[in-house]
Scaffold this motif. Structure first.
Motif: not given
Lengths: 246, 246
Positions: A1-8
């Protein structure tokens, strides 16, 4: 699996991705899932990927190939972040359609991948998009300033409880890293090292990003202190009333 | 969906379940998923259920029916917690097999449910079992003192980080409630009120359990203080080194 997180956020963009891939528990590897592009002073963008590794690498391959051969449209020729999201979405959709056609199957979902695209082009606002395998996408807002893809549930509570659009970038980085630390501890399919990128609004500077390895002293300290915070916080909570224990 | 959590600790057992069921977003109801059984001074047991509501209610219905008609084996006639887990597992498997046979389908998974069974019979150890739709089960240990069923990921990090076998019951209750609070905030398919039961080891006393409604002052205070702990804890974490922000 994977975990990616992005914030603006008000002051900029924050991106964090893990690097673990697995095809069964006996086939675990390290692959980058966070890609940085840009022209210093003109545009900056980051792509994060989750899902079928061949699909995600094909998408990045095609995008790079277009840049190299100067075929239009490409990541550096489109005029707006919206057009960039359309380009990435179209590329993603085509990669999946091609592999499905070649495989003579109607089962697309095995080849699915999800993409987060964030960045800024000179003269326009920063944007952050969540691009679906169907090629369509949604855009982060002040109300919902973050997106996650992959193994997102373990790390969601801290974001839901603490993250706000006005949060300073250095605090937002800590919030994201805690979200990752929680996920790493609860799910072995998400693994170190982590890739992080922080972009300051309107800087149009291409950051180097930082890779965080297991032995990273800052991350280790953060994780340790957070454990202490939670354990102490738990003990300091009001003791249940008697009717809870009867 | 559902979230149920059960702990088997040095000093006793803790059970917490939510009560929200949904068949689509426009068909949301409140149903109990935590059932208390027992004979004061002789045996105590709790069953928590997650999955197809008709299946879970049929299982509880059959178990109750056997008790009422004094048909053997039943929950009060079996000699050990192990036999009780076998009885519940067998009942579950049979309910699913019957509905699948009547529906002339081979697709069992639509009717699946998972069950947590915990309790103690006079003269023997407390036990906690996680019973699968296939009727087989696993048993909690000192290494892994808790089980979750349903929407388990949001609430897992706090358990993984703080819960230990030796934790006093009143602290374990707080830990569980925080796990639920995190889940409630991140997933609308898990909802109040919550049902809680705390059993003190070797007491063989049947606790009343407590239902926690939205306006419960203790839970509200807990949730508020926990938010403050996390926000303050985040701000107190060491500031990222410069290379994180470049």
């Amino acid at each position: 699996m994977t975990y990616c997180c992005a914030l603006r956020l008000k002051d900029g963009l924050v991106f964090v991705s893990d690097t673990r891939t697995n095809a069964g528990v006996d086939h675990i590897s390290v692959f980058r899932k966070l890609y940085i592009f840009g022209i210093e002073g003109e545009r900056f963008l980051t792509i994060q990927t989750s899902g079928n590794l061949a699909t995600t690498q094909a998408v990045i391959g095609h995008l790079n190939n277009h840049l190299e051969l100067k075929q239009e449209p490409n990541l550096y020729s489109v005029n707006t972040m919206f057009e960039m999201a359309e380009l990435v979405g179209h590329t993603l959709k085509k990669v999946i359609a091609d592999v499905v056609e070649d495989a003579h199957t109607h089962e697309q979902s095995n080849y699915y991948c999800s993409i987060l695209l964030g960045g800024q082009i000179q003269g326009a606002e920063m944007q952050l998009y969540n691009i679906y395998p169907q090629g369509n996408f949604i855009c982060a807002t002040e109300d919902t300033p973050y997106f996650q893809i992959g193994e997102s549930k373990y790390g969601k509570p801290i974001l839901d409880r603490a993250l706000i659009y006005e949060m300073p970038l250095d605090e937002a980085v800590r919030c994201c890293l805690i979200s990752f630390d929680s996920t790493l501890r609860s799910n072995v399919s998400v693994g170190m090292p982590l890739d992080t990128v922080v972009y300051k609004k309107d800087s149009l500077h291409i950051p180097n990003g930082k890779r965080i390895y297991e032995e990273d002293p800052y991350f280790w300290k953060l994780s340790k202190q957070w454990s202490d915070t939670l354990r102490r916080g738990l003990q300091e909570l009001p003791i249940p009333t008697d009717d809870y224990l009867e």
